[in-house]
Write a protein that holds these residues in place. Structure first.
Motif, PDB file in Angstrom:
ATOM      1  N   ARG A 154       3.732   0.213  -4.889  1.00  0.00           N
ATOM      2  CA  ARG A 154       4.678  -0.392  -5.939  1.00  0.00           C
ATOM      3  C   ARG A 154       3.919  -0.984  -6.879  1.00  0.00           C
ATOM      4  N   GLU A 155       2.892  -1.881  -6.511  1.00  0.00           N
ATOM      5  CA  GLU A 155       2.178  -2.671  -7.573  1.00  0.00           C
ATOM      6  C   GLU A 155       1.367  -1.848  -8.444  1.00  0.00           C
ATOM      7  N   GLY A 156       0.684  -0.899  -7.970  1.00  0.00           N
ATOM      8  CA  GLY A 156       0.055  -0.033  -8.862  1.00  0.00           C
ATOM      9  C   GLY A 156       1.001   0.865  -9.801  1.00  0.00           C
ATOM     10  N   ALA A 157       2.016   1.369  -9.372  1.00  0.00           N
ATOM     11  CA  ALA A 157       2.705   2.140 -10.052  1.00  0.00           C
ATOM     12  C   ALA A 157       3.391   1.094 -11.304  1.00  0.00           C
ATOM     13  N   GLN A 158       3.663   0.160 -11.108  1.00  0.00           N
ATOM     14  CA  GLN A 158       4.443  -0.742 -12.071  1.00  0.00           C
ATOM     15  C   GLN A 158       3.484  -1.080 -12.911  1.00  0.00           C
ATOM     16  N   ALA A 159       1.914  -1.261 -12.519  1.00  0.00           N
ATOM     17  CA  ALA A 159       1.003  -1.614 -13.555  1.00  0.00           C
ATOM     18  C   ALA A 159       0.481  -0.328 -14.466  1.00  0.00           C
TER      19      ALA A 159
ATOM     20  N   ARG B 279      -3.806   8.156 -12.458  1.00  0.00           N
ATOM     21  CA  ARG B 279      -3.592   7.164 -13.117  1.00  0.00           C
ATOM     22  C   ARG B 279      -3.419   6.017 -12.393  1.00  0.00           C
ATOM     23  N   PHE B 280      -2.507   6.157 -11.310  1.00  0.00           N
ATOM     24  CA  PHE B 280      -2.263   5.080 -10.108  1.00  0.00           C
ATOM     25  C   PHE B 280      -3.741   4.812  -9.502  1.00  0.00           C
ATOM     26  N   SER B 281      -4.654   5.828  -9.112  1.00  0.00           N
ATOM     27  CA  SER B 281      -5.689   5.422  -8.373  1.00  0.00           C
ATOM     28  C   SER B 281      -6.708   4.578  -9.110  1.00  0.00           C
ATOM     29  N   SER B 282      -6.572   4.678 -10.597  1.00  0.00           N
ATOM     30  CA  SER B 282      -7.506   4.008 -11.340  1.00  0.00           C
ATOM     31  C   SER B 282      -7.167   2.322 -11.289  1.00  0.00           C
ATOM     32  N   THR B 283      -6.132   2.107 -10.627  1.00  0.00           N
ATOM     33  CA  THR B 283      -5.784   0.514 -10.472  1.00  0.00           C
ATOM     34  C   THR B 283      -6.149   0.184  -9.101  1.00  0.00           C
ATOM     35  N   LEU B 284      -6.702   0.886  -8.418  1.00  0.00           N
ATOM     36  CA  LEU B 284      -7.335   0.454  -7.011  1.00  0.00           C
ATOM     37  C   LEU B 284      -8.991   0.231  -7.253  1.00  0.00           C
ATOM     38  N   THR B 285      -9.443  -0.152  -8.355  1.00  0.00           N
ATOM     39  CA  THR B 285     -10.807  -0.408  -8.528  1.00  0.00           C
ATOM     40  C   THR B 285     -10.900  -1.828  -7.728  1.00  0.00           C
ATOM     41  N   GLY B 286     -12.086  -1.863  -6.975  1.00  0.00           N
ATOM     42  CA  GLY B 286     -12.411  -3.073  -6.461  1.00  0.00           C
ATOM     43  C   GLY B 286     -11.490  -3.120  -5.004  1.00  0.00           C
TER      44      GLY B 286
ATOM     45  N   TYR C  20      -7.990   0.148   0.152  1.00  0.00           N
ATOM     46  CA  TYR C  20      -6.606   1.158  -0.352  1.00  0.00           C
ATOM     47  C   TYR C  20      -7.078   2.344  -1.157  1.00  0.00           C
ATOM     48  N   PHE C  21      -8.124   2.392  -1.968  1.00  0.00           N
ATOM     49  CA  PHE C  21      -8.413   3.666  -2.549  1.00  0.00           C
ATOM     50  C   PHE C  21      -8.664   4.808  -1.773  1.00  0.00           C
ATOM     51  N   MET C  22      -9.521   4.608  -0.561  1.00  0.00           N
ATOM     52  CA  MET C  22      -9.854   5.576   0.149  1.00  0.00           C
ATOM     53  C   MET C  22      -8.315   6.038   0.985  1.00  0.00           C
ATOM     54  N   ALA C  23      -7.749   5.249   1.422  1.00  0.00           N
ATOM     55  CA  ALA C  23      -6.316   5.620   2.186  1.00  0.00           C
ATOM     56  C   ALA C  23      -5.480   6.411   1.276  1.00  0.00           C
ATOM     57  N   PHE C  24      -5.169   5.897  -0.127  1.00  0.00           N
ATOM     58  CA  PHE C  24      -4.630   6.537  -0.818  1.00  0.00           C
ATOM     59  C   PHE C  24      -5.101   8.034  -1.301  1.00  0.00           C
ATOM     60  N   GLU C  25      -6.374   8.083  -1.394  1.00  0.00           N
ATOM     61  CA  GLU C  25      -7.053   9.291  -1.752  1.00  0.00           C
ATOM     62  C   GLU C  25      -6.677  10.353  -0.645  1.00  0.00           C
ATOM     63  N   LEU C  26      -6.548  10.104   0.519  1.00  0.00           N
ATOM     64  CA  LEU C  26      -6.550  10.973   1.778  1.00  0.00           C
ATOM     65  C   LEU C  26      -5.101  11.203   1.846  1.00  0.00           C
TER      66      LEU C  26
END
Length: 362
Positions: free
Chosen positions: A287-292, A177-184, A188-194
């Motif tokens: 924090r921003e993605g979690a709150q979103a 759910r969180f990673s879906s907020t990183l579109t675009g 950041y998407f790659m960093a959090f995936e790793l």
């Protein structure tokens, strides 16, 4: 003190002292930039020669730094230094080392147990243990090398715990759910995936270069860590010897790395892939993605805990998990003990089923 300023502006420290055999000796050293430097040299020299600790805790910390800091990584010493200055010096600073009692140690511990005086929040058990261990280390050093007797922490209780029961964990569904907020936001998407799927530390992530990946084998080699120290980018060895390791990547993560860094090539072979990120920017994005998406806000390091939780749920052994994370298996057992009961329950159920199967054969 007997320091004096020379005509060229430098300072000289000249004094008499008593050596280990009780003989009176003289010492002279020139070229100090300041009077304070010259005085500091005299205090340290006399303490070492006489093994006398009739000096303040604050003065002894200078000796302790001279002895210990050169043997540690710079970032490791900086962490210890912060704890010493923030948690120990305000209490023990003016006390004479030989006059510190076990009761003083207990009173200091009790003040810590009341929590952070600035926020009113309690410290975590693992942090309490870390701070207490630092105090024990200082007084043990004084006892071992400077003959401090008695050591006030020898009879003081231990506070805190090695077992982290207060860590926050996201499930796989939470992370997706969180990673879906990183579109675009591909970096950041790659960093959090790793961070989540490989379970690496933030410093290890920020040190990664394309040469660390073997896409043919679907592997990631961890050999270094990144630190920001005194406004400098510093690449160090990993946290421990066990931290040098090879991590097998799931195919989807390998393909994401290929698309991000290799096809087409986006970095030189030895260029840091996440140089545009910092621990602070990663924390803000998390924090921003979690709150979103309405998730509990966790720390970036909790993604590593979440990775462990996922592996435990999948049934992997403590030894296998420790090897992947660069830990000793004992550390994993202690740190994540609260995650293991479900695995123990599964073992019990499996053994019960195994015994029932044998009963049917009788």
């Amino acid at each position: 003190m007997t320091s004096r300023q020379e005509a060229n502006g430098t300072w000289t420290s000249q004094f008499r002292y008593e050596d280990a055999y009780g003989r009176s000796r003289s010492k002279c050293k020139r070229g100090f930039a300041t009077e304070a430097d010259a005085d500091r040299f005299e205090r340290h020299f006399k303490a070492r020669e006489s093994k006398s600790l009739d000096i303040s805790f604050l003065d002894f910390i200078e000796l302790y730094e001279d002895d210990v800091a050169p043997q540690l990584k710079e970032n490791t010493w900086r962490t210890k230094e912060y704890i010493i200055n923030d948690k120990l010096v305000p209490f023990f600073g003016p006390m004479i080392m030989t006059e510190v009692t076990t009761l003083d140690a207990v009173r200091w511990q009790n003040a810590l147990l009341k929590g952070n005086p600035r926020t009113g929040r309690p410290y975590t058990d693992t942090y309490l243990r870390t701070v207490n261990n630092q105090a024990v280390s200082i007084f043990n050093h004084a006892e071992r090398f400077y003959k401090l007797k008695p050591n006030p922490f020898k009879r003081a209780p231990r506070i805190g715990s090695k077992i982290a029961t207060d860590m926050s964990i996201w499930t796989k569904e939470d992370f997706l759910r969180f990673s879906s907020t990183l579109t675009g936001r591909p970096i950041y998407f790659m960093a959090f995936e790793l961070l989540y799927w490989a379970g690496i530390r933030v410093g290890e992530l920020l040190a990664l270069v394309p040469d660390d990946f073997d896409l043919r084998r679907s592997e990631l080699r961890i050999t270094k860590s990144y630190q920001r120290i005194n406004r400098r980018d510093v690449i160090t060895d990993p946290k421990t010897e066990n931290s040098v390791r090879t991590i097998s990547l799931p195919e989807f993560l390998r393909d994401e790395v290929r698309d991000f860094a290799f096809d087409p090539p986006g970095f030189d072979h030895d260029e840091r892939m996440f140089a545009g990120l910092t621990k602070a920017s990663l924390s803000a994005a998390l924090r921003e993605g979690a709150q979103a998406c309405g998730l509990e806000v966790i720390r970036v390091h909790d993604l590593r805990h979440s990775h462990v939780s996922l592996l435990v749920e999948m049934g992997f052994s403590v030894i296998a998990i420790a090897e992947r994370l660069g830990h000793d298996s004992t550390d994993i057992t202690l740190k994540y003990a609260h995650l293991l009961p479900s695995t123990q329950q599964k073992m019990g159920e499996a053994l019960n089923g195994y015994q029932e199967a044998d009963d049917e054969l009788l």
